[in-house]
Design a protein around this motif. Sequence first.
Motif, PDB file in Angstrom:
ATOM      1  N   ALA A  65      10.516  -0.709   6.218  1.00 35.82           N
ATOM      2  CA  ALA A  65       9.451  -0.357   6.759  1.00 35.82           C
ATOM      3  C   ALA A  65       8.208  -0.001   6.020  1.00 35.82           C
ATOM      4  O   ALA A  65       7.014  -0.320   6.217  1.00 35.82           O
ATOM      5  N   LEU A  66       8.646   0.587   4.683  1.00 35.55           N
ATOM      6  CA  LEU A  66       7.415   0.866   3.757  1.00 35.55           C
ATOM      7  C   LEU A  66       6.838  -0.682   3.189  1.00 35.55           C
ATOM      8  O   LEU A  66       5.978  -0.684   2.983  1.00 35.55           O
ATOM      9  N   ARG A  71       2.832  -4.980   2.869  1.00 26.18           N
ATOM     10  CA  ARG A  71       2.739  -6.311   3.199  1.00 26.18           C
ATOM     11  C   ARG A  71       1.553  -6.613   4.295  1.00 26.18           C
ATOM     12  O   ARG A  71       0.618  -7.392   4.172  1.00 26.18           O
ATOM     13  N   ARG A  72       1.708  -5.812   5.167  1.00 26.97           N
ATOM     14  CA  ARG A  72       0.884  -6.344   6.534  1.00 26.97           C
ATOM     15  C   ARG A  72       0.602  -4.884   7.186  1.00 26.97           C
ATOM     16  O   ARG A  72       0.764  -4.398   8.384  1.00 26.97           O
ATOM     17  N   PRO A  73      -0.610  -4.177   6.150  1.00 23.88           N
ATOM     18  CA  PRO A  73      -0.994  -2.586   6.728  1.00 23.88           C
ATOM     19  C   PRO A  73      -1.712  -2.763   8.108  1.00 23.88           C
ATOM     20  O   PRO A  73      -1.903  -1.891   8.774  1.00 23.88           O
ATOM     21  N   THR A 101       2.436  -3.553  12.622  1.00 21.86           N
ATOM     22  CA  THR A 101       2.633  -2.122  11.680  1.00 21.86           C
ATOM     23  C   THR A 101       1.703  -1.029  12.372  1.00 21.86           C
ATOM     24  O   THR A 101       2.355   0.115  12.217  1.00 21.86           O
ATOM     25  N   LEU A 102       0.707  -1.286  12.991  1.00 24.34           N
ATOM     26  CA  LEU A 102      -0.039  -0.201  13.666  1.00 24.34           C
ATOM     27  C   LEU A 102       0.874   0.490  14.666  1.00 24.34           C
ATOM     28  O   LEU A 102       0.635   1.537  14.790  1.00 24.34           O
ATOM     29  N   VAL A 117      12.769   8.855  -2.238  1.00 25.98           N
ATOM     30  CA  VAL A 117      11.747   8.894  -3.181  1.00 25.98           C
ATOM     31  C   VAL A 117      10.940   7.481  -3.336  1.00 25.98           C
ATOM     32  O   VAL A 117      11.716   6.558  -3.499  1.00 25.98           O
ATOM     33  N   ARG A 118       9.746   7.590  -3.133  1.00 30.71           N
ATOM     34  CA  ARG A 118       8.752   6.321  -3.145  1.00 30.71           C
ATOM     35  C   ARG A 118       7.744   6.622  -4.164  1.00 30.71           C
ATOM     36  O   ARG A 118       6.918   7.556  -4.019  1.00 30.71           O
TER      37      ARG A 118
END
Length: 312
Positions: free
Chosen positions: A24-25, A30-32, A37-38, A115-116
Amino acid sequence: MNSSAGTLSLREVVSGGKVALARALSQLERRPDAPETLALLSDAYRAPRAHVVGLTGPPGVGKSTLMGALIDALRAEGRTLGVIAVDPSSARSGGALLGDRVRLSRETVDDGVFVRSMAARDRLGGLADLTIAAMVLMRAVFDVVLIETVGVGQSETDVASVADTVVFCVQPGSGDSLQFMKAGIVEIPHIALVTKADMGKAAQRALADLKGALSLTEQAKEHWPVEVMSVAATEREGITGFIETLDRHMAWLEETGRLKAARHAQAELWLRAAVRERFGRDGLRRAGDLKLAGDTSPFARMGQVMPDLAQR
């Protein structure tokens, strides 16, 4: 949304563990602005679960060490954690220089910690461009979300736009207390924390200086009085008391109705910033009223205004 098409629903993210969250992140990166995504972010925005804690302060103050101690203590209590670590960026690649996060290595063997690392790139506010979206998603998945800023000193006030509780860290013997006053962030933290409390008199002096600095500011009686504390993260000293203070602040936010109000104000701020980033000041002007009614998601509203702004 159809996961077979590469898009996950919030239910699938919540139940799918680290692999689903990582997917998902990646989708956010890639496609904000894609409709799916929205939609995912809108669902997550309406289902907040976590207490979001922002750790800020000058470089070298020990935020990552503190983060590690917090993770250990909160996991011992059975709480799940999402961690966003905003790192300095590589001038060549734009990637996160500290992306391996060696000090947070327990994440690789603990399903209750994710963790990201994110690269700050050219952002001066101490946060990465995708921090807000990642936080909203993690906030719907974990019990606690920890955000460690890049550590750029005076320009870290952005953390107040994503965190429920802001912690400003000060290192003994560094003059950080004076920097705290000069930087214009004195009104932002809810907790002021002296790290490396095992440094003896230097730590005691830093604690006194910090209390003195805060005494010079006007704090409205109806607001949360900034708590000044000290910890020695490497020795795990003061961590329990620190967590108790974090919990008290969250309870105060909920009991007074400030949590919902603050998150709503943050969402309107994010929306305005996103429109300005994509379409400039003229686009922001043309977008008109961007206030959010009720529980309207800023991401859903963004999806509504983008087509019209893009056509003009």
